[in-house]
Enzyme design. Structure first.
Site, PDB file in Angstrom:
ATOM      1  N   SER A 507      52.930  39.769  15.579  1.00 33.45           N
ATOM      2  CA  SER A 507      51.869  40.737  15.334  1.00 33.45           C
ATOM      3  C   SER A 507      50.896  40.166  14.297  1.00 33.45           C
ATOM      4  CB  SER A 507      52.477  42.072  14.904  1.00 33.45           C
ATOM      5  OG  SER A 507      51.525  43.104  14.952  1.00 33.45           O
ATOM      6  N   ASP A 594      51.606  44.988  26.258  1.00 38.16           N
ATOM      7  CA  ASP A 594      51.356  45.304  24.850  1.00 38.16           C
ATOM      8  C   ASP A 594      50.081  46.140  24.715  1.00 38.16           C
ATOM      9  OD1 ASP A 594      50.977  45.373  22.116  1.00 38.16           O
ATOM     10  OD2 ASP A 594      51.457  43.254  21.824  1.00 38.16           O
ATOM     11  N   HIS A 626      54.840  45.136  22.723  1.00 40.46           N
ATOM     12  CA  HIS A 626      54.572  44.532  21.410  1.00 40.46           C
ATOM     13  C   HIS A 626      55.890  44.024  20.820  1.00 40.46           C
ATOM     14  CE1 HIS A 626      51.789  43.736  18.188  1.00 40.46           C
ATOM     15  NE2 HIS A 626      52.586  44.307  17.305  1.00 40.46           N
TER      16      HIS A 626
END
Length: 683
Positions: A507, A594, A626
């Site tokens: 991330s 995602d 994600h």
């Protein structure tokens, strides 16, 4: 998100907690084995045996243990045919455990009890984060999706002990940007609108599901707290300045509705808990510490008054506020549990569930009887690792070039004293933080011969508002400088060989990898970026609609696309525009579904590298979001990463087995020839 008393979690709205603290929880699995029988040593390994990847990154034996409010039953997540599901057993006879859900895909990650004896959980589809509420009726033996609406996200806002047949949910069915409040009848599935959301970030409700306060971000980035009038209208009641929004906000009402508890950093650097008497307006500080923000509290199950808080510096400990809990805190602090937290309790508050970890112990859940002051071991989450050669984690504080203290965590391979390869692990968020305790990536990498360093760089949460706000406008600059300063410390301390340093993150951490490798192209020997943004302009343009209420927070942090200056900053800090500078090997991992960092972010970066003739390895998972939730996918990506690091850093690796490869959905879209992997068997 920080844990609180289970009663508190059932009773209070998740909207009362700052949204940036809500963090996705990865659940990982393990398979049983004995150290003597299954540990392997490769021809290039030291005397320390290899820990199989499946033991670190597969399903745990049990996790997420919960207790029913009446104290009669325990529930937990455990595999059914390799997929995490909910199990239930009488507390007095755990041998009668039975699975009460039957998910066959990505597995469950969360569940809780309601006061009328139901179990509810949230589930999305292949990582798309369109969560639906499911209910398990233990008496009827049924499991139902109560919100089966397409392209809708549902959140559990509150589970009340007063209204037991319904829960309060937030749902963006009417407007994708904002969550209206509904009561949801668990027996019939009936949804009744409580409050239409005109554009608020969240509501503060009482035990009867009535909204009393709401929050929203103003155009200048400040946080408005609005109070409900008798006629149903809303007026501003309190305001937090932009620099306070990440560390302040209304928390919850007292049980009788006479007071509002607020997380408040006004007039101080760190977040305190304050209590505002709603009749007089008098404010008192309930708990504060000048060294760290306070977010994690134990609440009185009857009054919702704070009783203790968890102080998290380099290590964490509970501190009692009220004498009625002092004996319990002292007992648990002195029980040698390691880093413990209260995970759940019964309605009468007699029985507590305690989760405890250490750097060398993955996790144990205990039953604590407050009346007899006794602890009972319920489950070890990963008993398979009880004999594994785990390496100790060391908290270290590194000074940044401009004077910040960076609380960091170092794990070195067992027995290693000389400088060697180092992997810098960068956390996501960036409004999150690394903590002390069992970290599977630390253990995996240290076992493979790498020192591992995790750094709480500026923008990390928990260290005061000056520190968290110091990252605004500094993505890819001073936030990167903090990482560079940490690597320099590791080199100067004789830990890292400067020619054998890798950077890895997920991330925001994935962005940090891309930014670092374009800004400092010869600094790192290689990088691993997982669901990392590469283009900040397209990142902002494509965030989920339901992030609208706090989109201004991201704009303040990275740049305003509505201004020429902001667009210039976004472009300057986007690694995709400097992909031609990369000169070291890069591995990219992405989930196709995602909703936060869309596949286009990785596609853009890969295309830019290919256009510049730069090799890249790109792994896509078509059934993930994600991060990688399916154990088979998680294990396969770590196997690919392990082979990648072995080639470019010179550590050791467990050979990838054919079944690990075949069990995953991994698609290597670029750079397969750069890895020594088994051939893929299709069909």
């Amino acid at each position: 998100m920080p844990h609180a008393s289970h009663t508190f979690a059932r009773s209070l709205s998740t909207a009362s907690i700052p949204v940036i603290l809500l963090q996705a929880v990865r659940v990982i699995r393990a398979a049983a084995y004995s150290m003597q029988g299954d540990y392997q040593v490769t021809s290039t390994a030291s005397d320390v045996p290899l820990i199989p990847r499946a033991d670190l990154f597969g399903n745990p034996e049990r996790t997420d243990v919960e207790i029913s409010p009446d104290g009669r039953f325990l529930s937990w997540l455990a595999p059914v045919n390799g997929v995490l599901n909910v199990w239930v057993a009488p507390l007095d006879d755990l041998s009668l455990a039975r699975a009460v859900t039957n998910d066959t895909n990505r597995g469950l990650r969360f569940h809780l009890w309601t006061y009328d004896g139901h179990i509810v959980y949230l589930q999305d589809v292949e990582g798309n984060e369109d969560f639906h509420v499911h209910v398990v009726d233990l008496d009827a033996g049924t499991c139902r999706n109560l919100t089966p609406f397409e392209n809708v996200t549902v959140s559990i806002e509150r589970v009340s002990r007063t209204i037991r047949d319904r829960i309060l949910v937030g749902m963006n069915r009417r407007d994708p940007k904002f969550f209206d409040l509904y009561t949801l009848n668990l027996a019939t599935g009936e949804l009744v609108l409580v409050e239409e959301n005109p554009g608020f970030a969240g509501f503060i409700v009482d035990q009867h599901y009535r909204p009393h306060f709401a929050t929203r971000l103003a155009s200048d980035g400040s946080q408005e707290v609005l109070r409900r009038n008798a006629d149903g209208s809303w007026d501003e009641w309190m305001r937090f300045a932009p620099e306070e929004t990440r560390t302040s906000g209304p928390g919850h009402l007292s049980a009788d509705g006479s007071a509002l508890f607020v997380l408040d950093s006004r007039g101080r650097n760190t977040t305190a808990m304050t209590r505002i008497d709603l009749a007089s307006g008098t404010t008192e500080v309930v708990a504060a510490d000048s060294r760290a923000d306070l977010f994690d509290f134990i609440m009185d199950s009857e009054t919702f008054e704070p009783l203790a808080y968890r102080l998290n510096l380099e290590r964490s400990t509970y501190v009692a506020i009220d004498q009625k809990i002092q004996t319990d805190v002292d007992f648990l602090n002195g029980a040698g549990l390691g880093e413990w937290r209260l995970h759940g309790d019964t309605e009468d508050n007699r029985l507590w569930l305690i989760d405890a970890i250490s750097d060398l112990r993955p996790g144990t859940t205990y039953l604590y009887d407050r009346q007899s002051r006794s602890l009972r071991v319920l489950f070890e989450h990963r008993p398979v690792l009880s004999a594994a050669p785990l390496a100790p984690m060391h908290p270290v504080v590194i000074r940044s070039r401009d004077g910040f203290d960076l609380v960091s965590y170092l794990t070195r391979p067992n027995g290693v004293q000389q400088p060697g390869p180092l992997v810098l692990l960068v956390h996501g968020g960036p409004w999150a933080r690394d903590i002390f305790g069992f970290e599977p990536e630390h253990q995996w990498l240290a076992n493979r011969g790498y020192s591992v360093l995790s750094v709480n760089f500026r923008s990390s949460m928990g260290f005061g508002k000056r520190f968290v706000n110091a990252g605004d406008g500094e993505w890819g600059r001073r936030m990167d400088d903090d990482l560079l300063d940490a690597v320099a410390w590791a080199v100067e301390s004789g830990i890292a060989d400067p020619s054998r340093v890798a950077i890895m993150g997920i991330s925001y951490g994935g962005y940090a990898v891309l930014a670092s490798m374009t800004r400092n192209p010869e600094m790192y020997a290689c990088g691993v970026a997982i669901v990392g943004p590469s283009n900040l302009e397209t990142l902002l343009a494509s965030v989920p609609p339901y992030w609208e209420s706090f989109r201004k927070e991201f704009v303040r942090a990275i740049g305003d696309p509505s201004t020429e200056e902001g667009r210039a900053l976004l472009r300057e800090r986007s690694p995709v525009h400097r992909a031609g500078r990369i000169c070291r090997p890069l591995l990219i991992g992405q989930g196709a579904n995602d909703p936060r960092v869309k596949r286009a972010e990785s596609d853009q970066m890969v295309d830019a590298m290919k256009a510049n003739g730069i090799p890249v390895t790109y792994v896509l998972y078509p059934d993930e979001g994600h991060g990688f939730a399916r154990p088979e996918n998680n294990i396969s990506f770590y196997a690919i990463t392990e082979a990648f690091l072995e080639r470019h850093l010179g550590g050791r690796a467990e050979p990838m087995r054919q079944d690990e490869w075949d069990g995953s959905t991994a698609q290597i879209l670029e750079g397969a020839a750069l890895l020594d992997l088994p051939a893929r068997r299709e069909g």
